[in-house]
Design an enzyme around this catalytic site. Structure first.
Site, PDB file in Angstrom:
ATOM      1  N   GLN A 177      30.743  25.180 -50.527  1.00 21.93           N
ATOM      2  CA  GLN A 177      31.681  24.591 -52.082  1.00 21.93           C
ATOM      3  C   GLN A 177      31.139  23.968 -52.908  1.00 21.93           C
ATOM      4  O   GLN A 177      30.898  23.520 -53.498  1.00 21.93           O
ATOM      5  CB  GLN A 177      33.621  25.007 -51.768  1.00 21.93           C
ATOM      6  CG  GLN A 177      34.298  25.902 -50.700  1.00 21.93           C
ATOM      7  CD  GLN A 177      35.332  26.197 -50.726  1.00 21.93           C
ATOM      8  OE1 GLN A 177      35.921  25.202 -50.895  1.00 21.93           O
ATOM      9  NE2 GLN A 177      35.963  27.234 -50.600  1.00 21.93           N
ATOM     10  N   ASP A 328      34.883  30.801 -40.854  1.00 22.42           N
ATOM     11  CA  ASP A 328      36.148  31.487 -41.670  1.00 22.42           C
ATOM     12  C   ASP A 328      36.832  32.825 -40.563  1.00 22.42           C
ATOM     13  O   ASP A 328      37.618  33.112 -40.173  1.00 22.42           O
ATOM     14  CB  ASP A 328      36.070  32.523 -42.742  1.00 22.42           C
ATOM     15  CG  ASP A 328      35.848  31.951 -44.229  1.00 22.42           C
ATOM     16  OD1 ASP A 328      36.448  30.734 -44.152  1.00 22.42           O
ATOM     17  OD2 ASP A 328      35.630  32.176 -45.380  1.00 22.42           O
TER      18      ASP A 328
HETATM   19  C1  S3P Z   1      33.178  29.380 -48.921  1.00 18.59           C
HETATM   20  C2  S3P Z   1      32.736  27.934 -48.643  1.00 18.59           C
HETATM   21  C3  S3P Z   1      33.410  28.120 -47.486  1.00 18.59           C
HETATM   22  C4  S3P Z   1      34.787  29.167 -46.845  1.00 18.59           C
HETATM   23  C5  S3P Z   1      35.245  29.646 -48.155  1.00 18.59           C
HETATM   24  C6  S3P Z   1      34.195  30.071 -48.575  1.00 18.59           C
HETATM   25  C7  S3P Z   1      32.198  29.127 -50.522  1.00 18.59           C
HETATM   26  O1  S3P Z   1      34.404  26.795 -47.476  1.00 18.59           O
HETATM   27  O2  S3P Z   1      35.819  28.326 -45.046  1.00 18.59           O
HETATM   28  O3  S3P Z   1      36.039  30.470 -47.600  1.00 18.59           O
HETATM   29  O4  S3P Z   1      32.010  31.076 -50.802  1.00 18.59           O
HETATM   30  O5  S3P Z   1      31.814  29.272 -49.792  1.00 18.59           O
HETATM   31  P1  S3P Z   1      34.063  25.435 -47.173  1.00 18.59           P
HETATM   32  O6  S3P Z   1      32.976  24.580 -48.216  1.00 18.59           O
HETATM   33  O7  S3P Z   1      35.312  24.352 -47.864  1.00 18.59           O
HETATM   34  O8  S3P Z   1      33.206  25.212 -45.742  1.00 18.59           O
END
Ligand code: S3P
Length: 446
Positions: A177, A328
């Site tokens: 993210q 996840d």
């Molecule tokens: C996601 C990144 C992950 C994941 C989330 C979706 C994404 O989060 O847990 O469900 O779509 O980039 P983090 O970036 O906080 O690890």
């Protein structure tokens, strides 16, 4: 975003004799969010097939609409988007309601950071507890400014910068993210935006940005560090996108089929991107029978059909470096460990504490409530497996507005003596609205 039914919906899941059948899971959540965002920034008409119609993705669609993109649903999973072009988003008139969705929030903050507009982000009780400094800090360096609630949380108002300043950023936390937020900000920024990623995370943003015609390259160093370079002021071309099934949703029927004796289940059209497929490797190491057939490529992503056969599992101690590839999936992996032979030790999972709930604490509490012996660690959990003996069961399990906690304990209920009661199944609608019918189709529910 409010749920249709504002009262908690408790449910009890009880032992299933065996699971059988062939199912598909909804479209990948990460790819669905990105499909809407990037299509909204392309000039012209994009078509998306297999879009996840869960609340999280619908929050992204509503936000993109509020900023000028035309987004229409055609048939189930088929959506049309008329984009406004990079830099063309309009000032939203009201606050952007992100519901439960951290991905919508953090990626959109990035997208808007290089637009000349002000936007307020609000969310539900779970999202309003989650840390945003991981994105506000790098985006501030690009010129955006933020007024957040205490602890860098939502509600939060941001003012984008136009022109923004390109950033060269080494990720301090393994987060797709954060990586994506910076790359999306870089799209409307003059010059080169660079993200250095010491531990690889899901690479959908990179793949899709390239697919939309952005000038993006990835260099991999000898130690595995990834350097992602994006040339700003990009022009994105509209696309036809086919979204593969979400491996994070497939995880639930996969673990259920491994645990419930006598089961054999086919899960068709599952995304198998290596940055997402860690749970399959882990379950195989535990002794799980998971066969991949019809391996193919769909929309630039590896995809296959999984044949999962009930297996006797043994405990594991996975290397924390693998965490991002199954980040996840830990809650349901903990359920597999609770039913395995011997002890499992999971460490290096600090990030689980800042998901939709504190997933280490919520899982530890729930597993104890159904008779599993667990020790909670600062950065993980130790689980004593039952060796295949049914879990005692009980509840109600506190899911804390966390869809993956609810589905993980539903799976635990299928191998319990007394059933497992979940306090609230509504959050499942954020990522897997067809979870209950799918379980019913496999014979997991009366
Ligand atoms: C996601 C990144 C992950 C994941 C989330 C979706 C994404 O989060 O847990 O469900 O779509 O980039 P983090 O970036 O906080 O690890």
């Amino acid at each position: 975003m409010t749920h249709i039914d504002d009262q908690p919906t408790p449910m009890t899941f009880t032992a299933a004799p065996s699971l059988a059948g062939s199912v598909t899971v909804p479209g990948d959540k990460s790819i669905s969010h990105r499909s809407l965002m990037l299509s909204a920034l392309a000039i012209g008409h994009s078509r998306v097939e297999g879009l996840l119609e869960g609340e999280d993705v619908l929050a992204t669609a509503a936000a993109m609409r509020a900023m000028g993109a035309q987004i229409e649903r055609d048939a189930e999973g088929v959506w049309h988007i008329h984009g406004v072009g990079v830099g063309g988003l309009l000032q939203p008139e009201t606050a952007l309601d992100m519901g439960n969705s951290g991905t919508s929030t953090r990626l959109l903050m990035g997208l808007l950071a290089s637009h000349d507009l002000t936007a307020t982000f609000v969310g539900d009780a779970s999202l309003s507890k989650r840390p945003m400094a991981r994105v506000t800090q790098p985006l501030s360096r690009m010129g955006a400014s933020f007024t957040s609630s205490p602890g860098d949380r939502l509600p939060l108002t941001m003012k984008g910068a136009c022109p923004a300043v390109p950033l060269d950023y080494r990720l301090p936390v393994a987060s797709a993210q954060v990586k994506s937020a910076i790359l999306l900000a870089g799209l409307n920024t003059p010059g080169i935006t660079r993200v250095v990623e010491p531990i690889p995370t899901r690479d959908h943003s990179e793949r899709m940005l390239k697919g939309f015609g952005a000038d993006l390259s990835v260099e991999i160093e000898a130690d595995g560090t990834r350097i992602i370079t994006l040339v700003g002021e990009a022009e994105l071309q509209p696309q036809n996108i086919v979204v593969p099934g979400d491996p994070s949703s497939a995880a639930f029927p996969m673990v259920a089929a491994l645990l419930v004796p006598g089961s054999q289940v086919t899960i068709a059209n599952v995304g198998l991107n290596a940055t997402r497929a860690g749970l399959i490797d882990l379950l195989r190491e535990m002794g799980g029978s998971i066969e991949v057939i019809n391996a193919r490529e769909v929309g630039g992503e590896p995809v296959g059909d999984l044949i999962v056969t009930a297996s006797i599992l043994k405990g594991v101690e996975p290397d924390p470096a693998r965490a991002p590839s199954m980040i996840d999936e830990y809650p349901v992996a903990f359920v597999a460990a609770a039913f395995a032979r011997g002890r499992s030790i999971f460490r290096g999972l600090d990030e689980l504490r800042v998901k939709e709930s504190d997933r280490i604490a919520t899982m530890a509490q729930g597993l104890r409530a159904i008779g599993v012996s667990v020790e909670e660690l600062e950065d993980g959990i130790v689980i004593e497996g039952s060796g295949g003996a049914p879990l005692t069961g009980g509840g109600p399990i506190a899911t804390r507005l966390d869809h993956r906690i609810a589905m993980s304990f539903a799976v635990a209920g299928l191998v319990s003596k007394n059933g497992v009661t979940i306090d609230d199944m509504r959050p499942v609608a954020t990522s897997f609205p067809t979870f209950l019918p799918l379980l019913q189709q496999l014979g997991g529910m009366a």
